[in-house]
Design an enzyme around this catalytic site. Sequence first.
Site, PDB file in Angstrom:
ATOM      1  N   ASP A 173       0.886  -1.159   0.000  1.00 37.00           N
ATOM      2  CA  ASP A 173       0.000   0.000   0.000  1.00 37.00           C
ATOM      3  C   ASP A 173       0.928   1.214   0.000  1.00 37.00           C
ATOM      4  O   ASP A 173       1.544   1.519   1.028  1.00 37.00           O
ATOM      5  CB  ASP A 173      -0.909   0.010   1.230  1.00 37.00           C
ATOM      6  CG  ASP A 173      -1.923   1.152   1.196  1.00 37.00           C
ATOM      7  OD1 ASP A 173      -1.610   2.201   0.591  1.00 37.00           O
ATOM      8  OD2 ASP A 173      -3.010   1.018   1.769  1.00 37.00           O
ATOM      9  N   HIS A 174       1.036   1.891  -1.140  1.00 36.05           N
ATOM     10  CA  HIS A 174       2.092   2.900  -1.261  1.00 36.05           C
ATOM     11  C   HIS A 174       1.909   4.069  -0.292  1.00 36.05           C
ATOM     12  O   HIS A 174       2.867   4.784   0.012  1.00 36.05           O
ATOM     13  CB  HIS A 174       2.197   3.404  -2.711  1.00 36.05           C
ATOM     14  CG  HIS A 174       1.092   4.331  -3.132  1.00 36.05           C
ATOM     15  ND1 HIS A 174      -0.059   3.876  -3.742  1.00 36.05           N
ATOM     16  CD2 HIS A 174       0.958   5.670  -3.033  1.00 36.05           C
ATOM     17  CE1 HIS A 174      -0.850   4.904  -4.004  1.00 36.05           C
ATOM     18  NE2 HIS A 174      -0.258   6.004  -3.586  1.00 36.05           N
ATOM     19  N   HIS A 236      -6.014   2.538   1.303  1.00 32.86           N
ATOM     20  CA  HIS A 236      -5.312   3.716   1.804  1.00 32.86           C
ATOM     21  C   HIS A 236      -5.973   4.314   3.048  1.00 32.86           C
ATOM     22  O   HIS A 236      -5.325   4.573   4.068  1.00 32.86           O
ATOM     23  CB  HIS A 236      -5.235   4.799   0.727  1.00 32.86           C
ATOM     24  CG  HIS A 236      -4.627   4.343  -0.555  1.00 32.86           C
ATOM     25  ND1 HIS A 236      -3.606   3.424  -0.612  1.00 32.86           N
ATOM     26  CD2 HIS A 236      -4.880   4.685  -1.843  1.00 32.86           C
ATOM     27  CE1 HIS A 236      -3.262   3.221  -1.875  1.00 32.86           C
ATOM     28  NE2 HIS A 236      -4.033   3.970  -2.628  1.00 32.86           N
TER      29      HIS A 236
END
Length: 481
Positions: A173-174, A236
């Site tokens: 999950d960036h 996110h």
Amino acid sequence: MRVHSSTLLLFGATGDLSRRMLLPSLYALYADGLIQPNLRIFGTARSPLTDDGFRDMARAALCEFLPEDRKAEGLIDAFLQRLHYVALDASNPDGFVELADTIGDISGGLSIFLSTAPSLFEATIKGLHNAGLSGENVRIGLEKPLGNDLASSCHINDAVNAVFPEKRTFRIDHYLGKETVQNLMALRFANMLFEPLWNANAIEHVQITVSETVGLEGRAGFYDDTGALRDMVQNHMLQLLALIAMEPPASLDATAIRDEKVKVLRALRPVVEGDVVTGKYAEGAVQGDAVQSYESDLGKASDTETFVAIKAYVDNWRWQGVPFFLRTGKRLPERRSEIVIQFKPVPHNVFRDRGGKLDANTLIIRLQPEEYVRLLVMAKEPGLDRGGVTLREVPLDLSLTAAFAGSRRRIAYERLLLDLIEGDQTLFVRRDEVEAQWTWIDAIRALWNATALKPKTYGAGSWGPNAAIALTERDGVSWHE
């Protein structure tokens, strides 16, 4: 103990993510001496490129997406010599044998970054395993989407875990790689100022906003099958919520941190009717430019939501009764990711008889496009106060960009790729986290189906449908805009 891989394999190496993020990130790590001198980098995709063709593509990507101060011709040339390419159709098992033969010796460890269509996950994992690219010294990073509901996510995770156990699986999950997101941990657990107040006794509500000005941007097919809830909230925004609401971990160990996050995700109260709003953008103007409606951009009628706002609760001792307002959408007035912590007012206004009016303190944590932490506090305006005391809200600002001006700012994928190569799972999502997230999201979608909820239209360039404003105003709250 971290064990560096000597080989990195990038799936989807000719795609947009690779060109914009992965290759520039790897170059930055190389230029700063953060990856091993002997690290070999292989790219694979369907495109029929040679090594030289892939290097030419990578050079063009670096020239386009690297900041000017990072471009050094000699370093770029040296970095490109590390790159190799193997064309691969992941649906064809025979291609993996050639891939393994080309990569050769992986006794020094292999890290795989897998960014592919969900329909190809099983075939890819099976192909890697049959070709001998899944041994004890091989770890795999998985880029989303990992399914579109709990059942499909479990199916994919079962296929992955049949070959790669959890300790060698890195779900990406960036947002977790963003510097400001990691600063949430430092803000809470390195400062005595905040943690004693970080609970229902002192906090009135929390807001999390992730807004975008863009529309479909070439993702029409994917987005219409996914929608805002699954595209942004499931991963996110729930990860941000977990970091805000988690209990202090015993250490910065990956297991300790992820244990605390999953407790929060499992404590999320099921959303009830009236506590969720969906929207779909109509035509309008964003930052002065006229834009079309979602259905015009898509080219067909659709009930997919491009906006969602939710009132959520974490049912545990620390957060009982504190609403968490989540909001995300496309074609909103500005690009912004931020967390707003609204504290309760002081129990008694000692300035009231002198005309002093108080506002409760607010903590704003901005993740993008700027990165800062801002605490709004009350202060007295200068003067002799013969007409009464005048109090005003003033900001105490910490600009992370200014405070750490001498430090190089890292994009999220630099950290995540380095952690994958080194084997540090702290900023990656564990399977039980993913399943807790999907369980909550699937219940919301089931509620929509049961109540026949359809997205309400909102003008592009606005902050979503009016019902999103009503969602907060019922609690006497206004969105931070």
